[in-house]
Write a protein that holds these residues in place. Sequence first.
Motif, PDB file in Angstrom:
ATOM      1  N   VAL A   1       1.051   6.844  -4.775  1.00 60.81           N
ATOM      2  CA  VAL A   1      -0.351   7.225  -4.581  1.00 60.81           C
ATOM      3  C   VAL A   1      -0.514   8.749  -4.617  1.00 60.81           C
TER       4      VAL A   1
ATOM      5  N   GLU B   1       4.948   6.623   6.622  1.00 62.50           N
ATOM      6  CA  GLU B   1       5.574   5.528   5.869  1.00 62.50           C
ATOM      7  C   GLU B   1       7.087   5.714   5.841  1.00 62.50           C
TER       8      GLU B   1
ATOM      9  N   LYS C   1       5.415   3.398  -1.362  1.00 56.47           N
ATOM     10  CA  LYS C   1       4.089   3.237  -1.979  1.00 56.47           C
ATOM     11  C   LYS C   1       3.307   4.548  -1.946  1.00 56.47           C
TER      12      LYS C   1
ATOM     13  N   SER D   1      -5.409   4.363   0.791  1.00 60.19           N
ATOM     14  CA  SER D   1      -4.466   3.961   1.834  1.00 60.19           C
ATOM     15  C   SER D   1      -3.061   4.045   1.237  1.00 60.19           C
ATOM     16  N   PRO D   2      -2.480   5.269   1.238  1.00 61.32           N
ATOM     17  CA  PRO D   2      -1.212   5.477   0.557  1.00 61.32           C
ATOM     18  C   PRO D   2      -0.112   4.486   0.945  1.00 61.32           C
ATOM     19  N   ALA D   3       0.013   4.213   2.245  1.00 57.70           N
ATOM     20  CA  ALA D   3       1.101   3.328   2.678  1.00 57.70           C
ATOM     21  C   ALA D   3       0.915   1.886   2.187  1.00 57.70           C
ATOM     22  N   ASP D   4      -0.309   1.527   1.816  1.00 56.73           N
ATOM     23  CA  ASP D   4      -0.538   0.185   1.271  1.00 56.73           C
ATOM     24  C   ASP D   4      -0.562   0.230  -0.256  1.00 56.73           C
ATOM     25  N   GLY D   5      -0.302   1.401  -0.804  1.00 59.82           N
ATOM     26  CA  GLY D   5      -0.276   1.550  -2.258  1.00 59.82           C
ATOM     27  C   GLY D   5      -1.670   1.616  -2.876  1.00 59.82           C
ATOM     28  N   ILE D   6      -2.698   1.844  -2.049  1.00 61.23           N
ATOM     29  CA  ILE D   6      -4.064   1.927  -2.602  1.00 61.23           C
ATOM     30  C   ILE D   6      -4.410   3.382  -2.902  1.00 61.23           C
TER      31      ILE D   6
END
Lengths: 199, 257
Positions: free
Chosen positions: B248, B102, B244, A113-118
């Motif tokens: 990633v 984002e 973020k 989940s890129p936007a959550d930094g995962i």
Amino acid sequence: MTGYAPPIRRLIRELNRFPGIGEKTATRLAQFILKSPEENAKRLAESIIEVKKKIRFCSTCFNLTEDALCEICSDPARENGIICVVENPDSLIAIEESGSYSGTYHVLHGVLSPADGIGPGSLRLTELMERISENTVKEVFLATNPSVQGESTALLIMKLLRDKDIRVTRIGLGIPVGGDLKYVDKMTMAKAIEFRRGI
Amino acid sequence: MIKRPIYEASAFVLSFLDYGESDRIVTFFTDKYGKIKGIAKGARRSKKRFANAIELFSHSRILFSRNRKDSLFLIENSDVIDHYPKIREDLEKTMAASYIIELAAHFTAEGKKSKKTFSLLKDFFEFLDRKKFTEESLRFFELRLIKLSGYEPVLEVCVACNTPLDEIKAPRFSATDGGIVCVECSRQRPGSLPVSVGTLKMLLMGKEMEMEKIHRLNLSKQSSRESKAILESFIPFILGKELKSVRVLKEIKRLMV
């Protein structure tokens, strides 16, 4: 809440921390506990502590377990050659309940989940790759959810296994059993057509 | 009973957060109302009202209302217009789309409508769905989005002394000044980055070009590297943080090598 004695207030506050439990529900639950026999309350408290003390991750598949290995990983009847990759223990339970799968599992404990930094580093991916390289794994069955995050996680694992001599499969998508075609949404219908099979 | 007015809009899902047993708090970017935040009650359960429409970057038609002015919107219904299957089937494209949403979420303000931003998102997702993905296409999206939110960098003249680009020998990009600087002016700006005239001209051209034609722009390796470097320094400077998804994306790239 001010009218309650401090121990009741404390209990309400603690119950209020649970997901989906507001102050009103927490008060109702606290009243219920208060009215129940002491042994019931004791059992509840003990089972909470027991879960916290005893439950850990299985050292092989990262399912929740009481021992070093979970029941599935230590069962000799399970097919070691197939690993079903799931997002979380809830997905594992859902597949287990179907009674149709006899292989082993690997729980990622999350999805990309890129936007959550995962990213990949937050998932149990390294452990999965280690398992695949040291074991005689013939098939990796990707059963992450069919959401954007679940799909991209499946794509990432697929890419990582590209050069290995392993069969990679994806959980089927389509019409639910007992469903009606006219109520199926566009996306599911497209997938159902794509995943059609010969009979 | 007071009847609440129901609004209708075409929208992109920018982000969502699971809430309670089966609800979802969703941030949409709409064509008519800009960025809005609403709660979709029972979104994780109701296949009828939300039929898979609350998925990241899917384009849907939504119906929503609001009880009070300061409360969250209530998402009543949502129907998918396009879920971009070709993006979802491709890891690189999905990651690019995740970055785009984002970025859009950060560069837009709630309730501020912008038809142009909506069109930019729509064009870019359609482009990503249909054409081969190139890292460079992201640069043009970034530049356009920055421009629409009022932070357009000055690439035609030196921001400090106004010398036109054609007269600057070795231009540099200064994120803190929001544009290019000439050799003389760059001396007082130690953090500035070197950028060739060719790269700047390409970016200026790509900024105005139709999205459909973007893939025809063939950036040299140097231009690609330079444009990435300047935008990678400029965007975190405007936002005050690194996104973020950028972190990633870098992690995934490292894993793939």
